[in-house]
Design a protein around this motif. Structure first.
Motif, PDB file in Angstrom:
ATOM      1  N   THR A  72       0.825  -1.211   0.000  1.00 15.85           N
ATOM      2  CA  THR A  72       0.000   0.000   0.000  1.00 15.85           C
ATOM      3  C   THR A  72       0.860   1.262   0.000  1.00 15.85           C
ATOM      4  O   THR A  72       0.468   2.274  -0.576  1.00 15.85           O
ATOM      5  N   TYR A  73       2.020   1.200   0.646  1.00 12.09           N
ATOM      6  CA  TYR A  73       2.866   2.384   0.820  1.00 12.09           C
ATOM      7  C   TYR A  73       3.886   2.577  -0.297  1.00 12.09           C
ATOM      8  O   TYR A  73       4.664   3.525  -0.262  1.00 12.09           O
ATOM      9  N   ASN A  74       3.893   1.694  -1.299  1.00 13.78           N
ATOM     10  CA  ASN A  74       4.835   1.817  -2.407  1.00 13.78           C
ATOM     11  C   ASN A  74       4.242   2.733  -3.477  1.00 13.78           C
ATOM     12  O   ASN A  74       3.210   2.438  -4.061  1.00 13.78           O
ATOM     13  N   GLU A  75       4.937   3.830  -3.716  1.00  9.38           N
ATOM     14  CA  GLU A  75       4.529   4.745  -4.777  1.00  9.38           C
ATOM     15  C   GLU A  75       5.738   5.007  -5.653  1.00  9.38           C
ATOM     16  O   GLU A  75       6.691   5.670  -5.235  1.00  9.38           O
ATOM     17  N   HIS A  76       5.726   4.445  -6.852  1.00 11.24           N
ATOM     18  CA  HIS A  76       6.828   4.579  -7.802  1.00 11.24           C
ATOM     19  C   HIS A  76       8.146   4.143  -7.173  1.00 11.24           C
ATOM     20  O   HIS A  76       9.161   4.833  -7.276  1.00 11.24           O
ATOM     21  N   CYS A  77       8.127   2.994  -6.471  1.00  9.41           N
ATOM     22  CA  CYS A  77       9.296   2.378  -5.831  1.00  9.41           C
ATOM     23  C   CYS A  77       9.881   3.206  -4.684  1.00  9.41           C
ATOM     24  O   CYS A  77      11.042   3.039  -4.313  1.00  9.41           O
ATOM     25  N   LYS A  78       9.087   4.069  -4.097  1.00  5.26           N
ATOM     26  CA  LYS A  78       9.482   4.834  -2.908  1.00  5.26           C
ATOM     27  C   LYS A  78       8.455   4.563  -1.814  1.00  5.26           C
ATOM     28  O   LYS A  78       7.260   4.467  -2.083  1.00  5.26           O
ATOM     29  N   CYS A  79       8.930   4.449  -0.580  1.00  8.88           N
ATOM     30  CA  CYS A  79       8.034   4.206   0.545  1.00  8.88           C
ATOM     31  C   CYS A  79       7.379   5.513   0.970  1.00  8.88           C
ATOM     32  O   CYS A  79       8.055   6.509   1.199  1.00  8.88           O
ATOM     33  N   THR A  80       6.057   5.501   1.078  1.00  7.41           N
ATOM     34  CA  THR A  80       5.315   6.696   1.473  1.00  7.41           C
ATOM     35  C   THR A  80       4.755   6.593   2.889  1.00  7.41           C
ATOM     36  O   THR A  80       4.066   7.513   3.340  1.00  7.41           O
ATOM     37  N   ALA A  81       5.058   5.509   3.605  1.00  8.41           N
ATOM     38  CA  ALA A  81       4.587   5.382   4.987  1.00  8.41           C
ATOM     39  C   ALA A  81       5.267   6.447   5.846  1.00  8.41           C
ATOM     40  O   ALA A  81       6.426   6.795   5.624  1.00  8.41           O
ATOM     41  N   ALA A  82       4.552   6.952   6.833  1.00  6.19           N
ATOM     42  CA  ALA A  82       5.135   7.941   7.736  1.00  6.19           C
ATOM     43  C   ALA A  82       6.239   7.319   8.583  1.00  6.19           C
ATOM     44  O   ALA A  82       7.231   7.968   8.907  1.00  6.19           O
ATOM     45  N   ALA A  83       6.072   6.036   8.918  1.00 12.34           N
ATOM     46  CA  ALA A  83       7.057   5.325   9.734  1.00 12.34           C
ATOM     47  C   ALA A  83       6.999   3.841   9.407  1.00 12.34           C
ATOM     48  O   ALA A  83       5.935   3.327   9.096  1.00 12.34           O
ATOM     49  N   ILE A  84       8.157   3.167   9.456  1.00 13.26           N
ATOM     50  CA  ILE A  84       8.186   1.720   9.277  1.00 13.26           C
ATOM     51  C   ILE A  84       9.084   1.084  10.331  1.00 13.26           C
ATOM     52  O   ILE A  84       9.942   1.738  10.921  1.00 13.26           O
ATOM     53  N   ASP A  85       8.866  -0.207  10.519  1.00 15.86           N
ATOM     54  CA  ASP A  85       9.705  -1.015  11.391  1.00 15.86           C
ATOM     55  C   ASP A  85      10.325  -2.119  10.547  1.00 15.86           C
ATOM     56  O   ASP A  85       9.611  -2.828   9.840  1.00 15.86           O
ATOM     57  N   VAL A  86      11.642  -2.242  10.626  1.00 13.96           N
ATOM     58  CA  VAL A  86      12.334  -3.354   9.990  1.00 13.96           C
ATOM     59  C   VAL A  86      12.641  -4.361  11.087  1.00 13.96           C
ATOM     60  O   VAL A  86      13.282  -4.029  12.080  1.00 13.96           O
ATOM     61  N   GLY A  87      12.134  -5.571  10.921  1.00 15.68           N
ATOM     62  CA  GLY A  87      12.360  -6.633  11.886  1.00 15.68           C
ATOM     63  C   GLY A  87      13.525  -7.498  11.470  1.00 15.68           C
ATOM     64  O   GLY A  87      13.868  -7.560  10.292  1.00 15.68           O
TER      65      GLY A  87
END
Length: 105
Positions: A72-87
């Motif tokens: 959902t947060y992928n827009e033209h191969c860029k992350c648009t989420a306000a924040a993410i967690d990498v596990g």
């Protein structure tokens, strides 16, 4: 830029749960679940190939290139989420990490 928290403490770029790399690549082109994604920028701390790299301070905001086309947060191969967690606590390879924030469209 996106706020990044990273639990992959075995990564050479992890500084206090933040990333010192400046940008990361989230992989998983056809991912349908978070478990099918990974941080393509992960490099295990202390491996012979990375011993010469110098870490800087960890950044809270970071540029994220995202190959997970179904997210959902992928827009033209860029992350648009306000924040993410990498596990990836205890990860030894990039395949043992994941984007916990991944949400399939």
């Amino acid at each position: 830029m996106t706020i990044l928290k990273c639990s992959a403490t075995t990564c050479m770029y992890n500084e206090d749960m933040l990333c010192s790399r400046g940008e990361i690549d989230v992989m998983g082109e056809s991912a349908q679940r978070a478990d099918e994604t990974c941080c393509g920028s992960f490099r295990e701390r202390g491996s012979s190939a990375t011993n010469s790299a110098k870490n800087s301070c960890g950044c809270e905001t970071i540029q994220i290139d995202c190959k997970a086309q179904n997210c959902t947060y992928n827009e033209h191969c860029k992350c648009t989420a306000a924040a993410i967690d990498v596990g990836g606590s205890g990860a030894e390879t990039s395949q043992e990490t994941k984007c916990e924030t991944f949400e399939c469209q």
